[in-house]
Design an enzyme around this catalytic site. Structure first.
Site, mmCIF file in Angstrom:
data_model
loop_
_atom_site.group_PDB
_atom_site.id
_atom_site.type_symbol
_atom_site.label_atom_id
_atom_site.label_comp_id
_atom_site.label_asym_id
_atom_site.label_seq_id
_atom_site.Cartn_x
_atom_site.Cartn_y
_atom_site.Cartn_z
ATOM 1 N N GLY B 37 0.834 -1.196 0.000
ATOM 2 C CA GLY B 37 0.000 0.000 0.000
ATOM 3 C C GLY B 37 0.868 1.245 0.000
ATOM 4 O O GLY B 37 2.095 1.177 0.142
ATOM 5 N N LEU B 38 0.208 2.375 -0.146
ATOM 6 C CA LEU B 38 0.900 3.664 -0.207
ATOM 7 C C LEU B 38 1.681 3.956 1.075
ATOM 8 O O LEU B 38 1.386 3.385 2.134
ATOM 9 C CB LEU B 38 -0.128 4.785 -0.427
ATOM 10 N N SER B 39 2.615 4.840 0.967
ATOM 11 C CA SER B 39 3.305 5.361 2.143
ATOM 12 C C SER B 39 2.271 5.991 3.076
ATOM 13 O O SER B 39 1.370 6.692 2.617
ATOM 14 C CB SER B 39 4.330 6.418 1.697
ATOM 15 N N SER B 41 -0.071 4.492 4.586
ATOM 16 C CA SER B 41 -1.371 3.802 4.575
ATOM 17 C C SER B 41 -1.574 2.992 5.852
ATOM 18 O O SER B 41 -2.700 2.587 6.168
ATOM 19 C CB SER B 41 -1.479 2.888 3.348
ATOM 20 N N GLY B 42 -0.489 2.737 6.574
ATOM 21 C CA GLY B 42 -0.619 2.024 7.853
ATOM 22 C C GLY B 42 -0.018 0.625 7.874
ATOM 23 O O GLY B 42 -0.215 -0.109 8.845
ATOM 24 N N LYS B 43 0.743 0.267 6.849
ATOM 25 C CA LYS B 43 1.299 -1.094 6.753
ATOM 26 C C LYS B 43 2.102 -1.490 7.997
ATOM 27 O O LYS B 43 1.847 -2.523 8.615
ATOM 28 C CB LYS B 43 2.210 -1.214 5.523
ATOM 29 N N SER B 44 3.079 -0.663 8.331
ATOM 30 C CA SER B 44 3.960 -1.006 9.459
ATOM 31 C C SER B 44 3.201 -0.996 10.778
ATOM 32 O O SER B 44 3.404 -1.874 11.620
ATOM 33 C CB SER B 44 5.120 -0.013 9.548
ATOM 34 N N SER B 111 5.972 -1.770 -2.008
ATOM 35 C CA SER B 111 5.975 -2.763 -3.109
ATOM 36 C C SER B 111 4.927 -2.414 -4.166
ATOM 37 O O SER B 111 3.925 -3.106 -4.324
ATOM 38 C CB SER B 111 5.756 -4.182 -2.563
#
Lengths: 203, 203
Positions: B37-39, B41-44, B111
């Site tokens: 997902g975008l920077s 977006s909350g992935k980490s 990614s």
């Protein structure tokens, strides 16, 4: 590791899960046993025997070797000095990740250059990197020659073959030396198990 | 994992320790949850919250993110399309190793390219690679902007910034979509936990 595991010494601290918390849960300390030595010196065989013993002791262990690294992560690399250096650099980084994850990480690569191994050591904390020289004279290795590589090297069919046409730089101060010309596989892996117990890698 | 663990369904078969044997011991199946997902977006954040919940459930989890990969294994890589591709290739290979080792592996990288993610998927067995779109509109991401990267990108100070000056190719058939503009972190990580239970990743 499931809810029915009995240990209760795991407490949650704010922030991300720490290495120490994982290690408490896993009942072991993450380390890398870095096996280095000539082709056919017994690195992989000893690593696999140690893996078996660790598994029977319910320990979490993972072996990085040519089979799972050279054909995957490092499939873009050849055997030139520069590529060998990058090969070992990446293996060191991956071993550092596995060590941080809490695994007893075994690497079984010739890793002939002292500088490359020292660089891998520098990626880890003191005590995490256990350099194991799997020491076997080249005559014995050449006699074993399970993959016929020495034969090919002598025929000039394998360029830059360690011990024949490329140097092997033995560690100056390895944590352990295994004399694999004299010790059997079982004895060799027992030496490593004993070391892991002594150093309280197995909690 | 020590000798006092109660499970007794671990038997030794000749040869190396298999993935299945490790999984029996670990009471979980190795997988990769690939968050994309975008920077901002909350992935980490979601990955770390899931890591915390898995740890409290005594599961073995490891997060691969910029902190432990970009500064280590991939420190030789920049942000050109070619380097981004190699970055994701190596992360895929390392995630495959962790998955083989039995870990619940979380990757938290933008990614942005579909092909790169599909290549990572191909490294693993069916069911091992769980693609999670962390879906958040760019306006919301830009409003959050915890590292001030969108601001810099708008000022032209960050070249090839995903969503601004470089494309983001959303997955066409992700296993999961997390609407992180609407869901809170706790709700988002609960969705992932539920998925892991449903798919019997947690034994």
């Amino acid at each position: 590791m499931s809810a029915n595991v009995k240990a209760t010494n795991v407490t949650w601290h704010e922030g991300v899960v720490s290495r120490e918390q994982r290690q408490d849960l896993m009942k072991q300390r993450g380390v890398t046993l870095w096996l280095t030595g000539l082709s056919a010196s017994g690195k992989s065989t000893i690593a696999r025997d140690l893996e078996r013993k660790l598994f029977l002791d319910r320990r979490l262990c993972y072996v990085l070797d040519g089979d799972n690294v050279r054909h995957g992560l490092n499939k873009d690399l050849g055997f030139s000095p520069k590529d060998r250096e990058e090969n070992i650099r990446r293996i060191g980084e991956v071993a550092a990740l596995f060590t941080d994850a809490g695994f007893i990480t075994l690497t079984a690569f010739i890793s002939p250059y002292r500088q490359d191994r020292d660089n891998a050591r520098k990626l880890m904390k003191p005590g995490d990197f256990i350099e194991v020289l799997v020491d076997c004279d080249i005559a014995t290795c050449e006699q074993r020659d399970p993959k016929g590589l020495y034969k090919k090297a002598r025929e000039g069919k394998v360029p830059e073959f360690t011990g024949i046409s490329a140097p092997y730089e033995a560690p100056l101060q390895p944590e352990l030396v295994i004399d694999s010309a004299k010790l059997g596989v079982d004895e060799a892996s027992n030496v490593l198990m004993e070391y892991l117990r002594e150093k309280k890698v197995l909690l």
